[in-house]
Scaffold this motif. Structure first.
Motif, PDB file in Angstrom:
ATOM      1  N   THR A   1       1.636  -2.929   1.318  1.00  0.00           N
ATOM      2  CA  THR A   1       1.502  -2.309   0.002  1.00  0.00           C
ATOM      3  C   THR A   1       2.846  -1.780  -0.495  1.00  0.00           C
ATOM      4  O   THR A   1       3.178  -1.904  -1.675  1.00  0.00           O
ATOM      5  CB  THR A   1       0.484  -1.157   0.049  1.00  0.00           C
ATOM      6  OG1 THR A   1      -0.792  -1.660   0.471  1.00  0.00           O
ATOM      7  CG2 THR A   1       0.321  -0.514  -1.317  1.00  0.00           C
TER       8      THR A   1
ATOM      9  N   SER B   1      -0.199  -3.441  -4.597  1.00  0.00           N
ATOM     10  CA  SER B   1      -1.619  -3.686  -4.328  1.00  0.00           C
ATOM     11  C   SER B   1      -1.954  -5.141  -4.610  1.00  0.00           C
ATOM     12  O   SER B   1      -1.369  -5.762  -5.506  1.00  0.00           O
ATOM     13  CB  SER B   1      -2.494  -2.779  -5.202  1.00  0.00           C
ATOM     14  OG  SER B   1      -2.225  -1.415  -4.926  1.00  0.00           O
TER      15      SER B   1
ATOM     16  N   THR C   1      -9.030  -5.393  -1.107  1.00  0.00           N
ATOM     17  CA  THR C   1      -9.009  -4.173  -0.314  1.00  0.00           C
ATOM     18  C   THR C   1     -10.370  -3.860   0.271  1.00  0.00           C
ATOM     19  O   THR C   1     -10.459  -3.225   1.308  1.00  0.00           O
ATOM     20  CB  THR C   1      -8.532  -2.992  -1.168  1.00  0.00           C
ATOM     21  OG1 THR C   1      -9.339  -2.908  -2.355  1.00  0.00           O
ATOM     22  CG2 THR C   1      -7.078  -3.172  -1.563  1.00  0.00           C
TER      23      THR C   1
ATOM     24  N   TRP D   1      -5.671 -10.352   1.738  1.00  0.00           N
ATOM     25  CA  TRP D   1      -5.179  -9.847   0.467  1.00  0.00           C
ATOM     26  C   TRP D   1      -4.541 -10.993  -0.298  1.00  0.00           C
ATOM     27  O   TRP D   1      -3.721 -11.748   0.252  1.00  0.00           O
ATOM     28  CB  TRP D   1      -4.151  -8.740   0.680  1.00  0.00           C
ATOM     29  CG  TRP D   1      -4.736  -7.458   1.204  1.00  0.00           C
ATOM     30  CD1 TRP D   1      -6.005  -7.251   1.655  1.00  0.00           C
ATOM     31  CD2 TRP D   1      -4.045  -6.217   1.339  1.00  0.00           C
ATOM     32  NE1 TRP D   1      -6.166  -5.953   2.068  1.00  0.00           N
ATOM     33  CE2 TRP D   1      -4.977  -5.290   1.884  1.00  0.00           C
ATOM     34  CE3 TRP D   1      -2.748  -5.799   1.059  1.00  0.00           C
ATOM     35  CZ2 TRP D   1      -4.625  -3.966   2.140  1.00  0.00           C
ATOM     36  CZ3 TRP D   1      -2.404  -4.474   1.314  1.00  0.00           C
ATOM     37  CH2 TRP D   1      -3.332  -3.568   1.843  1.00  0.00           C
TER      38      TRP D   1
END
Length: 262
Positions: A75, A80, A87, A93
């Motif tokens: 991160t 993000s 998440t 991710w």
């Protein structure tokens, strides 16, 4: 973050699939990614993938961080994930990354970071063209110029011929870099005192950096340093006089390291 207009062709390269091209989904590079299907005439603005410019160095650190980096580390480096559900799932991710092409163009690429117990296990690009482009951008370009070509003897004033050689080579090298990071390093031979050689190498490195700025490179993208006689390429033992000066010529040089900084 500044954004540029991209074509729908770029969109397809980034991984949004037409139903007619469903066979592409079987590619190993796309395995595990979620596909979006639409009829060939059904594309609209919601299918345009918007990416983020992320420093290449940060992406490199993640790609080399398997077994070490945590989710918090990722991160910090990448921000993000773009997929809101990433998440929540925890282990995969997804990021939409703008990889620069020549000029103002860029390729929007989907990048996945996979975790196990909140530690990076792997990272990969959805499309092979994105993986290849990232590899190219990650590879620094090194240029080396003879100080005897760029400068007069015992001088840090760049000659007209040296300025032409310098500008041509660096313009070609930076043609595909959207935001270049440039390090200029000056080197001398061992003739003379170490203190004098260090000062001369710094002056020559600064002169080259100034010439690049005059040629259009932003000064904020350039750093320079002098190494004096400390990093020789040749040693030339048991030689003296004019023969020693000639033998040590490879040590009198200016090196320029270029790479993509975003």
């Amino acid at each position: 973050m500044e954004k540029y207009t991209k074509s729908r062709a770029v969109l397809l390269a980034a991984g949004v699939l037409l139903a007619a091209a469903g066979s592409i989904a079987s590619s190993a590079h796309a395995q595990g990614f979620t596909d979006v299907t639409a009829s060939p005439t059904g594309l609209n603005e919601r299918f345009l993938r918007n990416g983020t410019f992320i420093p290449i160095n940060n992406l490199q650190r993640v790609s080399e961080g398997s077994g070490r980096l945590t989710q918090q580390d990722v991160t910090s480096l990448l921000g993000s994930p773009n997929d809101p559900s990433s998440t929540e799932r925890g282990n995969n991710w997804l990021y939409n990354v703008n990889l620069p092409l020549q000029g103002e163009d860029y390729l929007v690429c989907q990048y996945r970071v996979s975790f196990s117990q909140q530690v990076v296990m792997s990272s990969d690009w959805r499309r092979p063209q994105c993986s290849r482009l990232f590899a190219e951008l990650s590879q620094p370009q090194a240029l080396s110029f003879s100080a005897d070509l760029l400068f007069g003897f015992d001088s840090y004033a760049i000659s007209s011929q040296g300025r032409r050689e310098l500008q041509q080579a660096t313009q070609e090298a930076t043609a595909r870099l959207r935001t270049p990071s440039i390090l200029v390093t000056g080197h001398t031979d061992r003739i003379g005192s170490a203190e004098y050689n260090m000062r001369l190498s710094q002056q020559r490195a600064q002169a080259v950096a100034d010439a690049l700025v005059q040629g259009g490179v932003s000064p904020q993208h350039i750093n320079y340093v002098g190494r004096g006689e400390n990093e020789p390429l040749v040693s030339c033992q048991n030689i003296s006089g004019a023969a020693l000066k000639e033998c040590l010529a490879p040590n009198r040089r200016v090196e320029i390291l270029l790479q993509e900084s975003i």
